[in-house]
Write a protein that holds these residues in place. Structure first.
Motif, short mmCIF file in Angstrom:
data_model
loop_
_atom_site.label_atom_id
_atom_site.label_comp_id
_atom_site.label_asym_id
_atom_site.label_seq_id
_atom_site.Cartn_x
_atom_site.Cartn_y
_atom_site.Cartn_z
N ASP B 145 20.46 25.47 43.20
CA ASP B 145 20.73 25.45 41.78
C ASP B 145 20.34 27.00 41.31
OD1 ASP B 145 18.67 22.72 41.02
OD2 ASP B 145 20.62 22.95 41.54
N THR B 146 19.23 27.93 42.07
CA THR B 146 19.04 29.19 41.90
C THR B 146 20.29 30.03 42.26
OG1 THR B 146 16.76 28.59 42.49
CG2 THR B 146 17.53 30.95 42.02
N GLU B 149 22.51 29.65 39.24
CA GLU B 149 22.28 30.52 38.20
C GLU B 149 22.51 31.95 38.22
OE1 GLU B 149 18.23 27.75 37.61
OE2 GLU B 149 18.29 29.95 37.67
N VAL B 152 25.82 32.71 37.45
CA VAL B 152 26.13 32.61 36.20
C VAL B 152 25.92 33.71 35.46
CG1 VAL B 152 25.32 31.50 34.03
CG2 VAL B 152 26.16 30.08 35.91
#
Lengths: 100, 304
Positions: B145-146, B149, B152
């Motif tokens: 997930d990181t 992120e 993004v």
């Protein structure tokens, strides 16, 4: 130990009193310059007394030094921001309030 | 929970609602922005009351600090900083949001009892390489997930960089004439302290609240301070900025992929070196996040 806790509590409460006075000054004073005056009083003295009260409640020297560093940095920041806001207000031709 | 705790929590919740209402409906945009910054600080207090100091640090640095600066800067470009407030515009969204709030409360209170994943995380802490559970979850257990992120964030920086027009600032020369000695001295004193604080937050993230995002946010604030105070940038800074923006995601991706060399899965670090790998990734992430967030504010201006 009990007397030290009492003094610590008294110092924190008096710090809170200065913050309260600063907030009332912010809400009631007529123009930017007087409001800045009230805010920086709250900053220096209120925070100083609160940190003095917290210093009496710390265990280690590291925490005490960190607390004093926090106070020093807030002093520096508060004084600079007060000067910059006032000088920006002067440059935007905000006149100081005069008693009519 | 003593009576003071309950009273403080109620006061915090009520002030959050009041602040949010005023941010959305106040006619003066400057007042709205200042109240938004205050809202960020009160939210940070709320996170502390919920026993989440890492999130509180990130909220104070990014939500209150950097986003407030972005709003204030945008406000300077708006000519008419007042907005109209008709009754329908104010109360219809408020009623809809209150209704949504009640629906969410009803649904959440009807969920079955679940003790969450805390026990699972605590049992595997010695395999993660760090002692802070939040860092372990962010960078080891849910590192994927990181990674996304940070991708993004890189996309956001690319979008901002491509949409930025070269602005011919007529007031620039006047601003340089008014270079303030207090601002210069203040930024020279505070910026090194902020860099030190961000290094400490980065290092402390392995065993205490802190980590890459918080350190990156403090470092970004120091870069924004230097840009605001008209600090003359060195000549190589633009090239370094572009490479630093991409470096975080690139290094994270390479490290995540390198773990596949010996037949492990993506982002599956070897247990003995997990701590150092995590710290290496966090350093790259912090520097990259700092340059990305500072680039969202403005670019380096050559002002000699």
């Amino acid at each position: 130990m009990h007397i030290i806790e009492l003094i610590s509590g008294l110092l924190i409460i008096s710090g809170g009193f200065f913050f309260f006075a600063g907030t009332i000054g912010l809400l009631r004073f007529p123009d930017v310059y007087t409001r800045l005056h009230a805010l920086t009083k709250a900053d220096n003295l209120g925070l100083g007394l609160t940190i003095a009260g917290l210093l009496l409640a710390t265990d280690t020297l590291t925490y005490a030094i960190k607390l004093m560093l926090i106070w020093a940095i807030v002093l520096l920041t508060g004084a600079s921001i007060c000067y910059l806001t006032a000088s920006a207000a002067l440059r935007s031709k905000v006149l100081p309030w005069r008693k009519q | 929970m003593s009576i003071f705790d309950t009273a403080f929590d109620l006061l915090l919740a009520a002030s959050m609602v009041w602040l949010a209402w005023n941010v959305l409906t106040s006619k003066d945009l400057f007042r709205a922005v200042v109240l938004f910054i205050v809202f960020g600080i009160i939210t940070s207090l709320a996170w502390i009351r919920l026993d989440a100091p890492d999130v509180a640090l990130a909220e104070a640095a990014i939500g209150a600090g950097l986003t407030g600066v972005l709003f204030l800067d945008a406000l300077g470009y708006i000519r008419n900083s007042n907005r109209s407030g008709s009754l329908i515009k104010k109360f219809l969204p408020g009623a809809l949001t209150a209704g949504l709030c009640l629906v969410i409360l009803a649904v959440v209170s009807g969920l079955p009892e679940n003790e969450g994943l805390a026990a699972l995380v605590m049992n595997n802490m010695e395999n993660s390489g760090v002692s802070n559970s939040v860092t372990a979850v962010l960078l080891n257990f849910r590192g994927y997930d990181t990674l996304l992120e940070v991708g993004v964030l890189l996309l956001a920086a690319t979008g901002v960089l491509s949409l930025r027009t070269v602005e011919v600032d007529v007031n620039r020369q006047e601003a340089i004439k008014h270079r303030d000695p207090v601002l210069s001295a203040f930024s020279r004193l505070i910026a090194p302290l902020m860099v030190l604080a961000s290094c400490y937050l980065l290092y402390a993230g392995t065993y205490a609240p802190g980590g890459a995002f918080q350190a990156g946010a403090v470092l970004a604030s120091s870069l924004v301070l230097l840009r605001i105070s008209d600090f003359p940038p060195p000549a190589w800074i633009k090239a370094v900025t572009r490479s630093m923006i991409a470096a975080g995601f690139l290094i994270f991706l390479i490290t995540a992929g390198a773990s596949m060399i010996n037949g492990r899965n993506l982002l599956q670090y070897p247990s003995e070196q997990a701590g150092s790998i995590i710290f290496f990734i966090e350093t790259a992430l912090a520097i990259s996040i700092a340059f990305i967030l500072a680039e969202l504010f403005s670019e380096w201006k050559d002002n000699r």
